[in-house]
Design a protein around this motif. Structure first.
Motif, PDB file in Angstrom:
ATOM      1  N   LEU A 102       0.800  -1.143  -0.174  1.00 33.31           N
ATOM      2  CA  LEU A 102      -0.172  -0.099   0.082  1.00 33.31           C
ATOM      3  C   LEU A 102       0.985   1.240  -0.095  1.00 33.31           C
ATOM      4  N   VAL A 103       1.737   1.284   1.056  1.00 34.51           N
ATOM      5  CA  VAL A 103       2.849   2.444   0.969  1.00 34.51           C
ATOM      6  C   VAL A 103       4.193   2.203   0.771  1.00 34.51           C
ATOM      7  N   PRO A 104       4.667   2.028  -0.474  1.00 33.75           N
ATOM      8  CA  PRO A 104       5.979   1.190  -0.756  1.00 33.75           C
ATOM      9  C   PRO A 104       7.254   1.689   0.110  1.00 33.75           C
ATOM     10  N   VAL A 105       7.150   3.037   0.503  1.00 36.13           N
ATOM     11  CA  VAL A 105       8.209   3.466   1.402  1.00 36.13           C
ATOM     12  C   VAL A 105       8.157   2.731   2.787  1.00 36.13           C
ATOM     13  N   LEU A 129      13.802   9.737   9.058  1.00 38.58           N
ATOM     14  CA  LEU A 129      13.263   8.581   8.090  1.00 38.58           C
ATOM     15  C   LEU A 129      11.970   8.184   8.640  1.00 38.58           C
ATOM     16  N   GLY A 130      12.132   7.894   9.936  1.00 33.30           N
ATOM     17  CA  GLY A 130      10.718   7.360  10.394  1.00 33.30           C
ATOM     18  C   GLY A 130       9.571   8.346  10.684  1.00 33.30           C
ATOM     19  N   ASP A 131       9.891   9.692  10.490  1.00 33.66           N
ATOM     20  CA  ASP A 131       8.706  10.706  10.238  1.00 33.66           C
ATOM     21  C   ASP A 131       8.195  10.588   8.749  1.00 33.66           C
ATOM     22  N   HIS A 132       9.282  10.419   7.899  1.00 35.09           N
ATOM     23  CA  HIS A 132       8.708  10.336   6.610  1.00 35.09           C
ATOM     24  C   HIS A 132       7.947   9.243   6.290  1.00 35.09           C
ATOM     25  N   VAL A 133       8.280   8.143   6.818  1.00 28.45           N
ATOM     26  CA  VAL A 133       7.303   6.983   6.579  1.00 28.45           C
ATOM     27  C   VAL A 133       5.944   7.090   7.391  1.00 28.45           C
ATOM     28  N   ARG A 134       5.996   7.588   8.479  1.00 26.42           N
ATOM     29  CA  ARG A 134       4.703   7.774   9.279  1.00 26.42           C
ATOM     30  C   ARG A 134       3.829   8.838   8.575  1.00 26.42           C
ATOM     31  N   GLN A 135       4.348   9.717   7.946  1.00 25.63           N
ATOM     32  CA  GLN A 135       3.569  10.859   7.146  1.00 25.63           C
ATOM     33  C   GLN A 135       2.986  10.036   5.677  1.00 25.63           C
ATOM     34  N   SER A 136       3.732   9.181   5.429  1.00 25.50           N
ATOM     35  CA  SER A 136       3.159   8.498   4.146  1.00 25.50           C
ATOM     36  C   SER A 136       2.038   7.694   4.491  1.00 25.50           C
ATOM     37  N   PHE A 137       1.984   7.051   5.651  1.00 27.98           N
ATOM     38  CA  PHE A 137       0.692   6.206   6.136  1.00 27.98           C
ATOM     39  C   PHE A 137      -0.423   7.048   6.585  1.00 27.98           C
ATOM     40  N   ALA A 138      -0.012   8.107   7.102  1.00 26.46           N
ATOM     41  CA  ALA A 138      -1.297   9.177   7.364  1.00 26.46           C
ATOM     42  C   ALA A 138      -2.077   9.421   6.342  1.00 26.46           C
ATOM     43  N   LYS A 139      -1.277   9.533   4.924  1.00 28.42           N
ATOM     44  CA  LYS A 139      -2.036   9.983   3.664  1.00 28.42           C
ATOM     45  C   LYS A 139      -2.972   8.859   3.469  1.00 28.42           C
ATOM     46  N   VAL A 140      -2.826   7.601   3.662  1.00 28.84           N
ATOM     47  CA  VAL A 140      -3.651   6.500   3.199  1.00 28.84           C
ATOM     48  C   VAL A 140      -4.768   6.236   4.723  1.00 28.84           C
ATOM     49  N   GLY A 141      -4.816   7.072   5.489  1.00 26.68           N
ATOM     50  CA  GLY A 141      -5.877   6.760   6.542  1.00 26.68           C
ATOM     51  C   GLY A 141      -5.504   5.797   7.718  1.00 26.68           C
ATOM     52  N   ALA A 322      13.905   9.277  -4.525  1.00 26.42           N
ATOM     53  CA  ALA A 322      15.244  10.070  -4.263  1.00 26.42           C
ATOM     54  C   ALA A 322      15.129  10.577  -2.676  1.00 26.42           C
ATOM     55  N   GLU A 323      13.970  11.168  -2.291  1.00 23.66           N
ATOM     56  CA  GLU A 323      13.914  11.727  -1.190  1.00 23.66           C
ATOM     57  C   GLU A 323      13.922  10.869  -0.040  1.00 23.66           C
ATOM     58  N   ALA A 324      13.333   9.783   0.014  1.00 18.68           N
ATOM     59  CA  ALA A 324      13.280   8.702   1.103  1.00 18.68           C
ATOM     60  C   ALA A 324      14.971   8.167   1.232  1.00 18.68           C
ATOM     61  N   TRP A 325      15.427   7.579   0.068  1.00 17.34           N
ATOM     62  CA  TRP A 325      16.615   7.261  -0.071  1.00 17.34           C
ATOM     63  C   TRP A 325      17.836   8.061   0.574  1.00 17.34           C
ATOM     64  N   ALA A 326      17.837   9.274   0.325  1.00 21.23           N
ATOM     65  CA  ALA A 326      18.665  10.282   0.743  1.00 21.23           C
ATOM     66  C   ALA A 326      18.350  10.508   2.226  1.00 21.23           C
ATOM     67  N   LEU A 327      17.404  10.284   2.752  1.00 24.41           N
ATOM     68  CA  LEU A 327      17.090  10.243   4.607  1.00 24.41           C
ATOM     69  C   LEU A 327      17.473   9.088   4.917  1.00 24.41           C
TER      70      LEU A 327
END
Length: 335
Positions: A102-105, A129-141, A322-327
């Motif tokens: 559902l959320v590749p990252v 990195l964890g913040d980026h992942v958590r925000q990505s899941f928030a976008k899908v509820g 690129a953004e997630a990989w750089a983090l």
């Protein structure tokens, strides 16, 4: 067992978890009945600590919240529970890899041989990195709690031969969780990855549907997978963590003071579970060696070289972005 329930409860309450619930709420009992599902076996620290957290939540809300914990895949496979949590049929669950569909990252922590130490792991996953992942899941509820559980570094077990080099994986039938990163990893190394739900893994090993599997030592021990395996290679090829998820509408529908109590209890549980896993893993190796299972260390460089040559890192950099990989590389260096 090494965990003391009363001591844990006192620690949580002493930290002020109970102090935020208003007097009006204290007069009610179990207004919020919430369910938490996990594939971890009953005796796994990822269950024991969450049960303790549920008791701290009940005490901290004076019985207003009843968080019921269902371990050992009682509510279905991890994929099932993840879907249930997203739909609202289940309130909470913890998992790692299955969410990647559902959320590749969400699977970026599982990039093979990326994290060389726990210092890197927690700096990244508790940080940007964890913040980026958590925000990505928030976008899908889905709400993701700030601290994830430690599932540990994964190691390869086998019933047919020790896995020492990439050549040993050629044609090797290995069980993997049902997500693309694991499948791609072992295909790149020449193995035959076979997705099987964790609840069905012991039987699949026992009946030789697969030759082996890969899991952290805590799970190899608590699920007794070593009973149907002969060799364990300490490859540490993936660091695996379990995010704790909540259905977003259900979560935001709880009073703010209740969310504060729940967050504090689950955060404390995750931090203590991480320490448990370190101890649990050391005990597991000693215990399993005593049963006659053979252990071997692994030189990881040939595996990393094979993954580079096979395009594994380039492929997943493109998929994660690129953004997630750089983090991630901010914490682990250039891959």
């Amino acid at each position: 067992m090494y965990l003391t329930r009363r001591t844990f409860g006192r620690t949580i309450l002493a930290a002020g978890v109970a102090a935020t619930v208003p007097v009006a709420a204290r007069a009610q009992a179990a207004k919020y009945r919430l369910r938490y599902g996990t594939a971890f076996p009953n005796n796994h620290p990822g269950v024991v600590r969450i049960i303790e957290a549920s008791e701290a939540i009940k005490a901290g809300t004076n019985g207003l919240v009843d968080l019921q914990v269902y371990p050992n895949s009682q509510l279905g496979s991890e994929a099932d529970m993840f879907a249930q949590t997203r739909s609202g049929a289940l309130d909470f669950m913890s998992t790692s890899g299955v969410n990647q569909t559902l959320v590749p990252v969400g699977g970026i922590n599982a990039v093979a041989f990326a994290f060389e130490s726990y210092a890197q792991v927690w700096a990244a996953m508790d940080g940007q990195l964890g913040d980026h992942v958590r925000q990505s899941f928030a976008k899908v509820g889905l709400h993701v709690f700030p601290k994830c559980l430690d599932n540990g570094y994964r190691n390869i077990t086998s019933s047919v031969k020790p896995i020492v080099s990439p050549e040993d994986l050629k044609g090797f039938k290995i069980r993997v969780p049902g997500n693309p990163l694991w499948v791609t990893l072992f295909k790149t190394l020449g193995a035959a990855p076979t997705p099987i739900n964790f609840g069905e893994l012991y039987a699949a090993l026992q009946t030789h549907i697969v030759d082996g599997e890969e899991n952290p030592m805590a799970l190899i021990r608590s699920a007794k997978l070593y009973e149907v395996q002969k060799f364990i290679s300490l490859s540490g090829h993936i660091w695996d963590g379990h995010h704790i998820f909540a259905n977003m509408p259900k979560w935001t529908g709880l009073p703010e003071e209740v969310r504060t109590v729940v967050t504090a209890a689950l955060t404390a549980a995750a931090e203590k579970e991480r320490a448990d896993i370190l101890r649990f893993n050391e005990e597991a190796i000693t215990e399993i060696k005593a049963t006659g299972v053979a252990f071997n260390q692994v030189d990881t460089k040939p595996f990393r070289d094979a993954l580079h040559a096979g395009g594994f890192y380039g492929e997943w950099k493109a998929k994660f972005g690129a953004e997630a990989w750089a983090l991630m590389e901010k914490y682990v260096g250039t891959l």
